[in-house]
Write an enzyme that holds these catalytic residues in place. Structure first.
Site, PDB file in Angstrom:
ATOM      1  N   SER A   1     -52.563  45.433 -71.185  1.00 52.89           N
ATOM      2  CA  SER A   1     -51.928  46.718 -71.483  1.00 52.89           C
ATOM      3  C   SER A   1     -52.973  47.579 -72.181  1.00 52.89           C
ATOM      4  CB  SER A   1     -50.709  46.506 -72.360  1.00 52.89           C
ATOM      5  OG  SER A   1     -51.080  45.775 -73.489  1.00 52.89           O
TER       6      SER A   1
ATOM      7  N   LYS B   1     -50.089  59.119 -67.478  1.00 51.91           N
ATOM      8  CA  LYS B   1     -49.490  57.819 -67.710  1.00 51.91           C
ATOM      9  C   LYS B   1     -48.138  57.830 -67.013  1.00 51.91           C
ATOM     10  CE  LYS B   1     -48.628  54.236 -71.088  1.00 51.91           C
ATOM     11  NZ  LYS B   1     -47.376  53.752 -70.548  1.00 51.91           N
TER      12      LYS B   1
ATOM     13  N   CYS C   1      -8.392  82.759 -62.561  1.00 48.24           N
ATOM     14  CA  CYS C   1      -9.031  82.124 -63.705  1.00 48.24           C
ATOM     15  C   CYS C   1     -10.317  82.868 -64.076  1.00 48.24           C
ATOM     16  CB  CYS C   1      -9.343  80.665 -63.363  1.00 48.24           C
ATOM     17  SG  CYS C   1     -10.254  79.806 -64.654  1.00 48.24           S
TER      18      CYS C   1
ATOM     19  N   GLU D   1     -56.199  60.996 -67.062  1.00 45.70           N
ATOM     20  CA  GLU D   1     -55.198  60.917 -66.002  1.00 45.70           C
ATOM     21  C   GLU D   1     -53.798  60.837 -66.594  1.00 45.70           C
ATOM     22  OE1 GLU D   1     -55.793  56.285 -64.707  1.00 45.70           O
ATOM     23  OE2 GLU D   1     -57.464  57.647 -64.358  1.00 45.70           O
TER      24      GLU D   1
HETATM   25  S1  IVH Z   1     -54.639  51.531 -66.985  1.00 44.51           S
HETATM   26  C1  IVH Z   1     -56.753  47.961 -68.740  1.00 44.51           C
HETATM   27  N1  IVH Z   1     -53.727  53.849 -66.198  1.00 44.51           N
HETATM   28  O1  IVH Z   1     -49.225  51.824 -68.748  1.00 44.51           O
HETATM   29  C2  IVH Z   1     -56.022  49.211 -68.442  1.00 44.51           C
HETATM   30  N2  IVH Z   1     -52.158  52.249 -66.966  1.00 44.51           N
HETATM   31  O2  IVH Z   1     -50.146  49.489 -71.092  1.00 44.51           O
HETATM   32  C3  IVH Z   1     -54.818  48.948 -67.617  1.00 44.51           C
HETATM   33  N3  IVH Z   1     -49.821  53.004 -66.831  1.00 44.51           N
HETATM   34  O3  IVH Z   1     -47.994  48.960 -67.918  1.00 44.51           O
HETATM   35  C4  IVH Z   1     -53.861  50.055 -67.462  1.00 44.51           C
HETATM   36  N4  IVH Z   1     -50.239  54.981 -65.993  1.00 44.51           N
HETATM   37  O4  IVH Z   1     -48.496  50.210 -65.853  1.00 44.51           O
HETATM   38  C5  IVH Z   1     -53.417  52.642 -66.693  1.00 44.51           C
HETATM   39  N5  IVH Z   1     -53.067  55.946 -65.424  1.00 44.51           N
HETATM   40  C6  IVH Z   1     -52.758  54.737 -65.920  1.00 44.51           C
HETATM   41  C7  IVH Z   1     -51.425  54.364 -66.161  1.00 44.51           C
HETATM   42  C8  IVH Z   1     -51.171  53.100 -66.703  1.00 44.51           C
HETATM   43  C9  IVH Z   1     -49.297  54.158 -66.383  1.00 44.51           C
HETATM   44  C10 IVH Z   1     -49.024  51.892 -67.382  1.00 44.51           C
HETATM   45  C11 IVH Z   1     -49.395  50.538 -66.863  1.00 44.51           C
HETATM   46  C12 IVH Z   1     -49.213  49.604 -68.018  1.00 44.51           C
HETATM   47  C13 IVH Z   1     -49.183  50.516 -69.189  1.00 44.51           C
HETATM   48  C14 IVH Z   1     -50.416  50.279 -70.031  1.00 44.51           C
END
Ligand code: IVH
Length: 698
Positions: free
Chosen positions: A92, A131, A458, A129
């Site tokens: 994560s 999330k 109404c 980017e």
């Molecule tokens: S990179 C080692 N990039 O966020 C890095 N994660 O804790 C690995 N997530 O459950 C993750 N958007 O599913 C990365 N642009 C993005 C992301 C992303 C969403 C989620 C991923 C993970 C959590 C990271």
């Protein structure tokens, strides 16, 4: 006192008891979330409980037990799905909880310190980017062919969901241009907000029709997670899943590009979806700017995000920075305010819509959610309110994402007071009468909604009817907004649509905040728009189930209003796309003497329309006659409405889904599954320029 502050108050009394309670609560909610896909509390609340336990354990290390949820990464492997050991653990990322811009600066400072860079060194390049708020998936390609898809699970072992992931049209089964022995791509499976709304709309219909095992989904992420972990891939295939790639897992026999941004470019070139909302930025200032820019467009994105992610762009530097137990030092997730929060229902109001539809609305203790303060949230209808069992006084979860109206997604039952109100009963609550006009309310067999029977008697329906009549796509009367309509109706100046045309400057200027100029403009607009097309006039009447496209089909088919007024159900059913419900509704409308009277009076005051097809486009060339288009994604200059209007003006049709009958798909940025469907069926794909070329000059 809010639910949160009461939790805090309890914490101060006995840390050992509180920690035990928190562990039990967290375990319970983790199970609801990960195993059942049915969370009872918003993530933000879970995080608060988690942090509270962390804080107690930090202050009293003796209270830290081996089974504390703080001691492991949660995620259960479902029985039924095969476990998959990840070749490279799915880590994560660290979360920066400071949602202000300062969070970005802190990350940059940390990275520079870790690299031992002097204060005056040139700024570092970061890949910035989105999330995505879905669920992480590892896609394993061998020799370019998708051989396995797995969820993250606990990071070490996930679940085999290959059968389901194969149903996601956006995920290529074979990569273009890469046939490395092993290439694992990681990314997020998600559901677009519009697709989620449609999905829940359909679920509500199924439930209304008596389907026992159906439920609505609390948010797109949950709907996506549930779909991906289905045992039956046919169910998954019905859920509109999307995907974005953002990283790699195991790789062998492939030269990984030297920067993260170049990697994403290459992945995009293989046919994998990669979001275009990404940029390489320089230094902390660049991160701050990106954070602010995405915050400003968060609501307009077609899918949920819960933050942005920053990654050191240079892979060599990433390697140098390395890992801190489970998290890379080169990446951080920078959050935005949560789109779900808890609050209390102070009351349940019932609003009356244009067609008399009665909608229960929860009046809330104001709560900051998704970037704004919300004090009302829709409960949709009586059945939905009962199914969720929302009662006055309850603590509920509110969701506000994008420009969708805030919604109550569920009740936190464990917080229900013993003296909470009774289950919601719309009829009883209103004493069987419309809250605005006092007419009887009724709910027809097989219908979800209660309605006021008062019709245009109404005031609430009258207001909505006038606003509908005046709107841009109907009679297009500028200056007739809801504040003014409230005044006109409440002040008794207008009772029926035709009376709009009796408004004079003198009458209008007597109203609050109505200057002579605006009054004159409105009178002028009313006169100027007396001439319209049959299609617009029909739509403007506000007949239930007659939207713009049905109005157009009716106008084309019958060619004159008087023929529609007397048409039998059978004759109405001859119109393309008109089914029994629509036909019935048209008949009911014109069978009511007062509705026919309204039409006559409008004619009498000089409202007139071009009969026959009345469509202005008919006088113009129709280069797209007989052709069906599907629009997807965001076009560079045309809004969806505009593109649709242009196509229709040229004689074409715009459909909602791609089939063999589709002539063209017009695709823009972030095009969804429709684009894949088009590729699959070999339907020609156009960009905006291509569409304009087809439309021809002018
Ligand atoms: S990179 C080692 N990039 O966020 C890095 N994660 O804790 C690995 N997530 O459950 C993750 N958007 O599913 C990365 N642009 C993005 C992301 C992303 C969403 C989620 C991923 C993970 C959590 C990271």
């Amino acid at each position: 006192m809010t639910a949160h502050s009461s939790a805090k108050a309890a914490a101060s009394s006995d840390p050992a008891a509180r920690a035990a309670l928190l562990r039990e609560l967290l375990q319970h909610h983790a199970h609801r979330y990960y195993v059942l896909d049915e969370p009872e509390i918003p993530d933000a609340e879970y995080d608060r409980l988690f942090q509270e336990l962390q804080a107690i354990e930090a202050a009293h290390p003796a209270l830290r037990t081996a089974d504390s949820p703080t001691q492991r990464v949660i995620g259960a492997v479902l029985t039924g799905l095969k476990p998959v050991k990840h070749a490279v653990p799915m880590l994560s990322i660290e979360t920066e909880t400071d949602t202000t811009a300062a969070g970005a600066e802190k990350f940059d400072a940390r990275v520079r310190a870790n690299l031992g860079l002097p204060a005056d060194a040139t700024p570092l390049a970061y890949a910035a980017e989105l999330k995505f708020d879905g669920l992480a998936i590892n896609l394993r390609y061998q020799r370019g062919v998708l051989v396995q898809a797995a969820t993250r699970g606990d990071g070490e072992t996930g679940e085999d969901v290959t059968h389901n992931v194969r149903t996601i049209g956006q995920i290529p089964l074979r990569l273009r241009g890469i046939d490395a022995p092993v290439l694992e791509v990681r990314g997020e499976v998600y559901i677009r907000r519009d697709a989620f709304e449609r999905l829940n709309e359909r679920q509500r219909e199924l439930i209304a029709q008596g389907a026992k095992h159906e439920k609505t989904f609390v948010n797109p992420r949950n709907a996506a997670a549930g779909a991906v972990r289905q045992l039956d891939a046919r169910i998954t295939a019905k859920r509109p899943l999307s995907f974005f790639a953002y990283g790699l897992g195991e790789v062998s026999g492939w030269d990984v590009p030297g920067t993260h941004s170049a990697l994403l470019d290459v992945l995009a070139a293989t046919g994998l979806p990669v979001s275009s909302e990404r940029r390489v930025v320089q230094g902390g200032a660049g991160l701050v700017a990106f954070h602010a820019e995405i915050a400003a467009k968060r609501d307009r994105l077609p899918f949920d995000i819960d933050g942005v992610v920053y990654k050191v762009n240079d892979r060599a530097l990433q390697q140098k920075l390395g890992f801190k137990t489970r998290e890379p030092r080169w990446a951080v997730a920078h959050k935005y305010p949560a789109q779900e929060q808890m609050t209390r229902v102070l009351d349940i109001d019932i609003q009356v819509g244009r067609t008399g539809k009665l909608t229960p609305v929860a009046k809330l203790e104001p709560v900051f959610v998704g970037g704004t303060t919300v004090s009302n949230a829709t409960l949709h209808n009586e059945d939905e309110t009962r199914r969720k069992d929302v009662r006055i006084g309850d603590t509920v979860i509110i969701r506000r994402a994008g420009d969708v109206i805030p919604e109550v997604v569920g009740v936190v039952l464990e917080r229900r007071a013993p003296d909470a109100g009774a289950p919601f009963d719309l009829h009883q609550r209103l004493g069987g009468r419309c809250p605005v006009c006092g007419s009887a309310i009724a709910r027809e067999e097989g219908e979800v909604d209660w309605r006021c029977s008062g019709g245009l008697f109404c005031a609430a329906q009258r207001k909505q009817a006038i606003l509908h009549y005046a709107q841009r796509r109907a009679m297009d009367i500028e200056g007739l907004g809801d504040k003014l309509v409230d005044q006109l109706v409440d002040g008794g100046l207008i009772r029926t649509l035709p009376e709009l045309y009796t408004l004079g400057v003198a009458k209008l200027t007597a109203l609050d905040r109505m200057g002579e100029k605006s009054a004159a403009n409105l009178v002028q607009a009313l006169q100027a728009r007396k001439h319209t097309t049959l299609q617009r006039f029909l739509y403007a009447l506000g007949i239930r189930h007659v939207g713009e496209s049905t109005a157009r089909d009716l106008a084309r088919h019958f060619g004159a209003l008087d023929r529609i007024i007397v048409a039998s159900i059978e004759q109405l059913l001859e119109v393309p796309d008109v089914g029994p419900i629509v036909a019935q509704s048209i008949r009911v409308f014109f069978d009511q003497p007062h509705n026919r009277e309204v039409v006559e009076q409008l004619r009498a005051v000089g409202v007139h329309w071009d009969e026959h097809d009345g469509d202005i486009a008919d006088q113009a060339p129709r280069p797209l006659a007989g052709q069906t288009f599907v629009l997807t994604g965001t076009l560079p200059t045309l809004a969806r409405d505009e593109a649709k209007a242009l196509i229709e003006a040229a004689g074409g049709k715009v459909a909602g889904s791609v089939s063999k009958k589709t002539q063209y798909v017009v695709a823009g940025d972030d095009a969804g599954s429709k684009l894949d469907k088009a590729r699959e069926l070999g339907v020609p794909i156009l960009d905006e320029a291509g569409l304009r070329a087809l439309l021809g000059p002018g």
